[in-house]
Design a protein around this motif. Sequence first.
Motif, PDB file in Angstrom:
ATOM      1  N   ILE A   1       0.849  -1.189   0.000  1.00 40.27           N
ATOM      2  CA  ILE A   1       0.000   0.000   0.000  1.00 40.27           C
ATOM      3  C   ILE A   1       0.885   1.240   0.000  1.00 40.27           C
ATOM      4  N   ILE A   2       0.605   2.144  -0.938  1.00 43.21           N
ATOM      5  CA  ILE A   2       1.330   3.404  -1.031  1.00 43.21           C
ATOM      6  C   ILE A   2       0.346   4.542  -0.772  1.00 43.21           C
ATOM      7  N   LEU A   3       0.578   5.297   0.284  1.00 44.64           N
ATOM      8  CA  LEU A   3      -0.256   6.450   0.618  1.00 44.64           C
ATOM      9  C   LEU A   3       0.339   7.688  -0.034  1.00 44.64           C
ATOM     10  N   ILE A   4      -0.446   8.315  -0.901  1.00 46.17           N
ATOM     11  CA  ILE A   4       0.095   9.457  -1.642  1.00 46.17           C
ATOM     12  C   ILE A   4      -1.045  10.348  -2.119  1.00 46.17           C
ATOM     13  N   GLY A   5      -0.795  11.637  -2.182  1.00 46.11           N
ATOM     14  CA  GLY A   5      -1.790  12.584  -2.679  1.00 46.11           C
ATOM     15  C   GLY A   5      -2.822  12.969  -1.639  1.00 46.11           C
ATOM     16  N   ASP A   6      -3.359  14.185  -1.783  1.00 45.15           N
ATOM     17  CA  ASP A   6      -4.371  14.671  -0.859  1.00 45.15           C
ATOM     18  C   ASP A   6      -5.788  14.390  -1.347  1.00 45.15           C
ATOM     19  N   THR A   7      -5.925  14.068  -2.639  1.00 42.41           N
ATOM     20  CA  THR A   7      -7.232  13.754  -3.208  1.00 42.41           C
ATOM     21  C   THR A   7      -7.135  12.444  -3.984  1.00 42.41           C
ATOM     22  N   PHE A   8      -8.295  11.885  -4.315  1.00 46.38           N
ATOM     23  CA  PHE A   8      -8.273  10.643  -5.083  1.00 46.38           C
ATOM     24  C   PHE A   8      -7.676  10.860  -6.467  1.00 46.38           C
ATOM     25  N   ASP A   9      -7.988  12.003  -7.091  1.00 42.87           N
ATOM     26  CA  ASP A   9      -7.445  12.280  -8.428  1.00 42.87           C
ATOM     27  C   ASP A   9      -5.917  12.323  -8.410  1.00 42.87           C
ATOM     28  N   ASP A  10      -5.337  12.905  -7.351  1.00 47.91           N
ATOM     29  CA  ASP A  10      -3.871  12.908  -7.215  1.00 47.91           C
ATOM     30  C   ASP A  10      -3.347  11.482  -7.083  1.00 47.91           C
ATOM     31  N   CYS A  11      -4.032  10.705  -6.281  1.00 47.26           N
ATOM     32  CA  CYS A  11      -3.657   9.313  -6.038  1.00 47.26           C
ATOM     33  C   CYS A  11      -3.735   8.501  -7.329  1.00 47.26           C
ATOM     34  N   LEU A  12      -4.808   8.693  -8.088  1.00 49.55           N
ATOM     35  CA  LEU A  12      -4.995   7.976  -9.345  1.00 49.55           C
ATOM     36  C   LEU A  12      -3.892   8.313 -10.346  1.00 49.55           C
ATOM     37  N   LYS A  13      -3.545   9.579 -10.427  1.00 47.37           N
ATOM     38  CA  LYS A  13      -2.480  10.009 -11.344  1.00 47.37           C
ATOM     39  C   LYS A  13      -1.163   9.307 -11.025  1.00 47.37           C
ATOM     40  N   GLU A  14      -0.833   9.224  -9.749  1.00 47.25           N
ATOM     41  CA  GLU A  14       0.400   8.554  -9.331  1.00 47.25           C
ATOM     42  C   GLU A  14       0.343   7.052  -9.619  1.00 47.25           C
ATOM     43  N   ALA A  15      -0.830   6.455  -9.413  1.00 49.54           N
ATOM     44  CA  ALA A  15      -0.989   5.013  -9.653  1.00 49.54           C
ATOM     45  C   ALA A  15      -0.798   4.680 -11.130  1.00 49.54           C
ATOM     46  N   LEU A  16      -1.343   5.505 -12.002  1.00 48.26           N
ATOM     47  CA  LEU A  16      -1.212   5.261 -13.447  1.00 48.26           C
ATOM     48  C   LEU A  16       0.237   5.439 -13.899  1.00 48.26           C
ATOM     49  N   ALA A  17       0.921   6.420 -13.344  1.00 48.56           N
ATOM     50  CA  ALA A  17       2.333   6.637 -13.691  1.00 48.56           C
ATOM     51  C   ALA A  17       3.181   5.466 -13.214  1.00 48.56           C
ATOM     52  N   TYR A  18       2.909   4.968 -12.020  1.00 47.17           N
ATOM     53  CA  TYR A  18       3.638   3.828 -11.466  1.00 47.17           C
ATOM     54  C   TYR A  18       3.395   2.573 -12.310  1.00 47.17           C
ATOM     55  N   THR A  19       2.148   2.383 -12.736  1.00 46.41           N
ATOM     56  CA  THR A  19       1.797   1.219 -13.561  1.00 46.41           C
ATOM     57  C   THR A  19       2.611   1.206 -14.849  1.00 46.41           C
ATOM     58  N   GLU A  20       2.661   2.352 -15.510  1.00 44.25           N
ATOM     59  CA  GLU A  20       3.390   2.441 -16.779  1.00 44.25           C
ATOM     60  C   GLU A  20       4.888   2.273 -16.573  1.00 44.25           C
ATOM     61  N   ALA A  21       5.421   2.897 -15.549  1.00 46.20           N
ATOM     62  CA  ALA A  21       6.861   2.851 -15.299  1.00 46.20           C
ATOM     63  C   ALA A  21       7.348   1.445 -14.968  1.00 46.20           C
ATOM     64  N   ASN A  22       6.474   0.617 -14.387  1.00 52.45           N
ATOM     65  CA  ASN A  22       6.871  -0.719 -13.951  1.00 52.45           C
ATOM     66  C   ASN A  22       6.303  -1.848 -14.811  1.00 52.45           C
ATOM     67  N   GLY A  23       5.660  -1.502 -15.920  1.00 58.27           N
ATOM     68  CA  GLY A  23       5.147  -2.515 -16.831  1.00 58.27           C
ATOM     69  C   GLY A  23       4.083  -3.406 -16.213  1.00 58.27           C
ATOM     70  N   MET A  24       3.297  -2.842 -15.300  1.00 59.21           N
ATOM     71  CA  MET A  24       2.269  -3.623 -14.614  1.00 59.21           C
ATOM     72  C   MET A  24       0.899  -3.394 -15.260  1.00 59.21           C
ATOM     73  N   THR A  25      -0.131  -3.997 -14.716  1.00 59.41           N
ATOM     74  CA  THR A  25      -1.495  -3.847 -15.255  1.00 59.41           C
ATOM     75  C   THR A  25      -2.358  -3.089 -14.259  1.00 59.41           C
ATOM     76  N   PHE A  26      -3.032  -2.063 -14.740  1.00 55.69           N
ATOM     77  CA  PHE A  26      -3.911  -1.281 -13.875  1.00 55.69           C
ATOM     78  C   PHE A  26      -5.309  -1.903 -13.866  1.00 55.69           C
ATOM     79  N   VAL A  27      -5.872  -2.032 -12.689  1.00 49.30           N
ATOM     80  CA  VAL A  27      -7.216  -2.600 -12.530  1.00 49.30           C
ATOM     81  C   VAL A  27      -8.163  -1.476 -12.103  1.00 49.30           C
ATOM     82  N   PRO A  28      -8.950  -0.943 -13.038  1.00 50.39           N
ATOM     83  CA  PRO A  28      -9.839   0.183 -12.710  1.00 50.39           C
ATOM     84  C   PRO A  28     -11.032  -0.271 -11.873  1.00 50.39           C
ATOM     85  N   PRO A  29     -11.639   0.658 -11.140  1.00 49.80           N
ATOM     86  CA  PRO A  29     -12.757   0.289 -10.270  1.00 49.80           C
ATOM     87  C   PRO A  29     -14.063   0.007 -11.000  1.00 49.80           C
TER      88      PRO A  29
END
Length: 241
Positions: free
Chosen positions: A84-112
């Motif tokens: 679990i990575i706690l980041i950002g003050d809003t969900f939109d900030d958190c989502l932006k970081e999650a998508l960047a991390y997914t791309e940088a690490n070649g992983m798969t994003f699972v949307p809600p």
Amino acid sequence: VYLKREDMQIVRSYKLRGAYNMISQLSAEQHSRGVVCASAGNHAQGFAYSCKKINIKGVIFMPRITPRQKIKQTEMFGDGNIEIILIGDTFDDCLKEALAYTEANGMTFVPPFDNLEVIAGQGTVGLEIAEDMPDVAAVLVPVGGGGLSAGVATAIKLMVPGARMIGVDPVSAPKLFRAREKGAPVRLDATGGLADGLQASEIGTRTFRHHQAYIDDVVLVDDVPLAAAMRHLLDRLKVVV
């Protein structure tokens, strides 16, 4: 009137259905790279349980303001398979970081919600309703981002074509209501109300197409009758809060 008790799921939410359906269909290579999600609630817990069940690595991004109880619940369901990575003050900030991390690490994003496999997973709620009640006259389903309502509407209309499908939007976040007025998803300026799980600011693009095809009507409900209904339900179920 019948209630579909998704609070009796292992993770106390239907969200497990969509997360597990998508993750379980990924390739072995995708499993080896791991999966990512952004959520501060039920989607995170369903995602975590799915990672543990399938035995793959999952990374969950949560806003810094996420209550400790939700974090602990998510850690429990993941049981060593998630980070679990706690980041950002809003969900939109958190989502932006999650998508960047997914791309940088070649992983798969699972949307809600806005994903066909996720929609299909949530749609198994509708399959079960149709199987148990083949003569059901109408189904009312709450609308957040639209994964549950899109999946249930699709299943019900294909299995019980004569049944009416009614989406229920909170007045505080009428994202489906506004989208139907315009004919396309509309981003709301602000949301907030008692139904915190339904406060998405915009209906999904894919989910909206399903709503257009299979939802007959949308009704708006404000917090006053919602609170009264919740109190009545808790009393009938003898739940102490």
